[in-house]
Write an enzyme that holds these catalytic residues in place. Structure first.
Site, short mmCIF file in Angstrom:
data_model
loop_
_atom_site.label_atom_id
_atom_site.label_comp_id
_atom_site.label_asym_id
_atom_site.label_seq_id
_atom_site.Cartn_x
_atom_site.Cartn_y
_atom_site.Cartn_z
N LYS A 171 0.81 -1.22 0.00
CA LYS A 171 0.00 0.00 0.00
C LYS A 171 0.85 1.26 0.00
CE LYS A 171 -4.35 -1.56 1.99
NZ LYS A 171 -5.38 -1.34 3.00
N LYS A 195 -4.94 -9.94 -6.66
CA LYS A 195 -6.21 -10.25 -5.96
C LYS A 195 -7.31 -9.26 -6.39
CE LYS A 195 -6.08 -7.81 -1.65
NZ LYS A 195 -6.19 -7.63 -0.26
N LYS A 208 -11.04 -3.78 -3.95
CA LYS A 208 -11.93 -2.63 -4.04
C LYS A 208 -11.27 -1.47 -4.75
CE LYS A 208 -14.17 -3.34 0.40
NZ LYS A 208 -13.90 -3.15 1.82
P1 AMP Z 1 -11.35 -5.52 2.87
O1 AMP Z 1 -12.04 -5.36 1.58
O2 AMP Z 1 -9.87 -5.37 2.74
O3 AMP Z 1 -11.94 -4.74 3.99
O4 AMP Z 1 -11.56 -7.05 3.26
C1 AMP Z 1 -12.70 -7.56 3.94
C2 AMP Z 1 -12.67 -9.07 4.00
O5 AMP Z 1 -12.74 -9.62 2.67
C3 AMP Z 1 -11.38 -9.64 4.62
O6 AMP Z 1 -11.71 -10.78 5.39
C4 AMP Z 1 -10.56 -10.03 3.42
O7 AMP Z 1 -9.65 -11.08 3.71
C5 AMP Z 1 -11.64 -10.49 2.44
N1 AMP Z 1 -11.19 -10.32 1.05
C6 AMP Z 1 -10.85 -9.14 0.45
N2 AMP Z 1 -10.48 -9.35 -0.83
C7 AMP Z 1 -10.59 -10.68 -1.05
C8 AMP Z 1 -10.37 -11.53 -2.18
N3 AMP Z 1 -9.95 -11.02 -3.36
N4 AMP Z 1 -10.59 -12.86 -2.05
C9 AMP Z 1 -11.01 -13.38 -0.86
N5 AMP Z 1 -11.24 -12.66 0.23
C10 AMP Z 1 -11.05 -11.31 0.16
#
Ligand code: AMP
Ligand code: TRP
Length: 330
Positions: free
Chosen positions: A111, A194, A197
């Site tokens: 990041k 990956k 968002k």
């Molecule tokens: P975040 O969007 O970073 O707040 O992530 C929220 C949750 O979604 C966390 O448990 C992450 O590990 C999961 N997560 C985010 N991106 C992915 C992805 N591409 N594949 C699987 N899990 C994800």
């Protein structure tokens, strides 16, 4: 007692990775654990946010939790910033976290990029705040996607360091729960990155707010390869492997079963079937989210009620922690 804690950042587009890697897995856990699901807005501001967008995204994540099947009567849903223990405990835990441990965090490196000096102290301390989220509730299990594994290991290390320093077993060492065929969903444009968002290309992800035509179009345009048939070979065919994983997770079947079913198909037919399945599963969620967001008073009441319940637990722990540290509790 077993207690689950997890969270999602209210930053932009909730996507299929968030759903399959995290939120969907939480639904069944509500029957066997006490569950706390947080909208981690303090984490969101480690990267600059526009205030009105942050507010909207906080309500959107809440709507997604409820629409995916998190029951606010059974589980606690609340915004992180409404319970002051998160910030307070992060400070204390930060005083037990060697810089060397933080310097290993790969997410900070990704990041902050080439300009680490310009990144904020908040972004650097992000994993300490995450440890405070979990330990403030003495959570025992944390369901997350694969990308959070390193942060969870750090939370265990910090809990251990605190326990050793004060000669107690106060914090349980939280166990990561990384489950299912979809622990790491990849970008639809690049099978080695990956799904995220923050990816500039909206075609890289399926958003929980996408309508049926958009989902169909995004899968149709998803990157594939020129090899015949559909085989699971993540090293040489990362895009095919990702689509197989997504299908397996949505259908609740194994990768082998997906390959058995579609092995002799071409990408075009496989993608069509995948889009149909995704639309079938996501459209009720999208519709329910839209309904919920029409009237923010219900969402806000869920968050307020959740914040009171969360605060009651965390504040009790905070008193105990302050006594252990040697702070005067008046
Ligand atoms: P975040 O969007 O970073 O707040 O992530 C929220 C949750 O979604 C966390 O448990 C992450 O590990 C999961 N997560 C985010 N991106 C992915 C992805 N591409 N594949 C699987 N899990 C994800
Ligand atoms: N860092 C997590 C993510 O980006 C979100 C998060 C914050 C979290 N605090 C947490 C997840 C506590 C689990 C437990 O995905």
């Amino acid at each position: 007692m077993n207690r689950i804690f997890s969270g999602v950042q209210p930053t932009g587009n909730l996507h299929l990775g968030n759903y399959l890697g995290a939120i969907r897995n939480w639904v069944d856990m509500q029957n066997s654990f006490k569950c706390i699901f947080c909208v981690v807005d303090l984490h969101a501001i480690t990267i600059p946010q526009k205030p009105e967008e942050l507010l909207q995204a906080t309500r959107e994540v809440t709507a997604a939790y409820i629409a995916c099947g998190i029951d606010p009567k059974t589980s606690i849903i609340f915004p992180q910033s409404s319970v002051s223990v998160h910030s307070e405990l992060a400070w204390i835990l930060g005083c037990h976290t060697p810089l060397g441990w933080l310097n290993r965090m790969t997410q900070f490196k990704e990041k902050s990029g080439k300009h680490a000096d310009k990144s904020s102290l908040g972004l650097y301390g992000y994993p300490v705040l995450m440890a405070a989220d979990i330990l403030g509730y003495k959570a025992t299990h944390v369901p997350v996607g694969e990308d959070q594994k390193q942060h969870l290991e750090l939370a265990r290390d910090i809990a251990g360091a605190f326990n050793r320093f004060y000669g107690s077993e106060y914090f349980p060492l939280p166990e990561p729960l990384i489950q299912g065929a979809a622990t790491r969903i990849m970008s639809l444009r690049d099978g080695t990155k990956k799904m995220s968002k923050s990816d500039e290309s909206d075609y890289s992800r399926i958003n929980l707010t996408d309508n049926a035509e958009t989902i169909e179009l995004k899968f149709r345009k998803a990157k594939s390869d020129a090899l015949p048939g559909i085989t699971y070979d993540p090293e040489h065919r990362p895009e095919a492997a990702n689509l197989i994983n997504i299908y397996a997770a949505l259908a609740g079947i194994s990768r082998d079963q997906v390959v058995e079913k579609f092995g002799n198909n071409n990408f075009s037919d496989f993608k069509k079937a995948l889009a149909e399945l995704a639309i079938l599963q996501l459209s009720p969620i999208t519709a329910y989210m839209r309904d919920l967001l029409r009237d923010t008073s219900y969402i806000d009441s869920v968050l307020k009620d959740g914040a009171e319940k969360a605060d009651a637990i965390a504040a009790r722990h905070m008193r105990e922690i302050k006594e252990m540290v040697g702070f005067l509790t008046l």
